[in-house]
Design a protein around this motif. Structure first.
Motif, short mmCIF file in Angstrom:
data_model
loop_
_atom_site.label_atom_id
_atom_site.label_comp_id
_atom_site.label_asym_id
_atom_site.label_seq_id
_atom_site.Cartn_x
_atom_site.Cartn_y
_atom_site.Cartn_z
N SER A 50 0.94 -1.28 0.20
CA SER A 50 0.01 0.04 -0.33
C SER A 50 1.04 0.80 0.09
N VAL A 51 1.63 1.53 0.96
CA VAL A 51 2.70 2.82 0.96
C VAL A 51 3.34 3.00 -0.17
N ALA A 52 3.67 1.93 -0.92
CA ALA A 52 4.37 2.35 -2.10
C ALA A 52 3.35 2.59 -3.09
N GLY A 107 13.83 12.63 4.96
CA GLY A 107 13.55 13.82 5.35
C GLY A 107 12.81 13.90 3.88
N HIS A 108 13.10 13.91 3.26
CA HIS A 108 12.73 14.59 1.44
C HIS A 108 11.60 13.72 1.24
N GLU A 109 10.88 14.30 0.28
CA GLU A 109 9.03 13.76 0.36
C GLU A 109 9.28 12.55 -0.42
N TYR A 110 8.09 11.99 -0.15
CA TYR A 110 7.67 10.79 -0.19
C TYR A 110 6.72 10.63 -1.24
N THR A 111 7.26 9.83 -2.31
CA THR A 111 6.28 9.90 -3.70
C THR A 111 5.97 7.99 -3.56
N ALA A 112 4.37 7.74 -4.10
CA ALA A 112 4.06 6.41 -4.29
C ALA A 112 4.39 5.87 -5.34
N ILE A 113 5.36 4.71 -6.47
CA ILE A 113 5.89 4.64 -7.67
C ILE A 113 4.37 4.17 -8.18
N GLY A 114 3.89 3.40 -7.22
CA GLY A 114 2.35 2.74 -7.90
C GLY A 114 1.82 3.67 -8.57
N GLY A 142 5.19 5.55 9.80
CA GLY A 142 5.33 5.17 8.18
C GLY A 142 5.68 6.54 7.28
N SER A 143 6.10 7.49 6.58
CA SER A 143 5.96 8.20 5.23
C SER A 143 4.27 8.55 4.95
N ALA A 144 3.35 7.21 4.71
CA ALA A 144 3.10 7.57 4.31
C ALA A 144 2.03 7.13 5.02
#
Length: 369
Positions: free
Chosen positions: A17-19, A216-223, A331-333
């Motif tokens: 999910s978070v990915a 600390g950089h932005e999390y972006t979901a690759i899916g 978690g980041s997401a």
């Protein structure tokens, strides 16, 4: 454990999910401290009759109380900060101490104890749950022809943290930060998403890889990126589809990974810790299907949260997923007052279950009396 899903929910299932990441919805009215990361706010309902909450009476309160007590004991001697919902670590510990006077193995006594010491209040925000697990993979302490992808320790001396792309371009090379080498960049990426792993070394030794920090950089979901690019349809997105696309497109992997600038650092723990369960952000061992990752700007670690979701188990009753859980990880997401990540367990079977949990849910916070 195996889970079934409604037909409507299936179209939104995302791998790990978070990915894959499709964000949950809705912003609640601001009656609590605003969270600076999510820019969301939330309010709680008044005290509710727990026996009128769907699934509460049928839960195994003994198992839930045992997980709560285990967390308290493992974090003894530390003071965990009170977060925006105002649940005090001191009050949680006082209740935990009182629980030692009852037979926690007696489900009825455990239920009565919880109801006598907490009020249940609904988090009035659209809830959403996903699942996560602890992977198991092969690794090496040194680079070889087979193990070529590094996982890094936290770079304490750096003033500016690198993005994932920077790391792939060699930003950490020559700093002696490699704690482990793995075979496959896909495994490395998803290990970072999960935050921990059990690792089998070439000599057969089993070690645990633990979360040590993030860039600390932005999390972006690759899916989500692949959906937007038309590479995988929303309906077909899932853990197998995501990994399959990455495997079939090795020349494009790095470009996709760069979209997620967040980078996770690890520590490889001693052999003596290998049989211990996964460790969450609270620094305590996680319990399968009783530990919950939450937004740690809003929820105090150790808080009890009753989660009732459309997620259903393959059993005779077909009841909703309705369990009292302990807030032990983040978690980041995981952003928002009613956003949770259910810890499923370790290994491939747990991963298959975790990757298919993506469901609406209701959150009930247990507030100490």
């Amino acid at each position: 454990m195996t889970f079934s899903f409604s037909r409507g929910a299936m179209s939104f299932i995302m791998a790990l999910s978070v990915a894959a990441g499709i964000s949950s919805s809705a912003v609640a009215e601001n009656t609590l401290t605003k969270d600076h990361r999510t820019m969301r706010s939330a309010k709680l309902s008044g005290p509710l009759d727990p026996n009128e909450i769907d699934g509460w009476a049928a839960d195994d309160h003994s198992a839930a109380l045992s997980a709560f007590v285990a967390h308290c004991e493992a974090s003894e001697g530390r003071t965990l900060p009170t977060k925006a919902f105002g649940i005090s670590d001191a009050k949680l510990r006082a209740i935990c101490a009182k629980s030692r006077k009852i037979d926690a193995n007696n489900a009825s006594d455990a239920k009565t104890f919880l109801e006598q010491n907490f009020t249940l209040q609904r988090v009035e925000d659209d809830g959403f749950v996903t699942g996560y697990y602890m992977p198991e993979l092969e690794g090496s302490l040194v680079r070889t022809d087979e193990f070529v992808v590094p996982l890094h320790a936290y770079p304490k001396g750096l003033k500016v943290m690198p993005t994932r792309g920077d790391v792939m371009d060699g930003a950490l090379d020559g700093m002696d930060l490699e704690v482990l080498w793995v075979k496959d960049p896909i495994d490395a990426f998803f290990t970072a998403v999960q935050g921990s792993a059990r690792v089998r070394l070439p000599n057969g030794e089993l070690r645990r890889l633990a979360f040590a920090g993030k860039s600390g950089h932005e999390y972006t979901a690759i899916g989500r990126v692949l959906i937007e690019q038309g590479e995988i349809s929303r309906d077909n997105m899932g853990m197998e589809a995501l990994r399959a696309w990455l495997s079939k497109n090795p020349s494009l992997q790095k470009d996709v990974f760069r979209h997620n600038k967040s980078y996770i650092f690890f520590e490889l723990q001693s052999p003596q810790n290998t049989e211990v369960a996964a460790i969450g952000g609270a620094g305590t061992a996680l319990t399968d299907l009783r530990s919950l990752a939450i937004d740690d700007d809003l929820h105090t670690y150790g808080s009890l949260i009753f989660v009732s979701s459309e997620l259903r188990t393959y059993d005779k009753s077909g009841d909703r997923f309705a369990k009292l859980m302990v807030a032990q990880d983040t978690g980041s997401a995981i952003k928002g007052p009613a956003r949770g990540d259910i810890y499923v367990g370790s290994g491939a079977k747990a991963g298959a279950v975790a990757g298919n949990i993506r469901h609406r849910a209701e959150f009930y916070l247990l507030v100490p009396k």
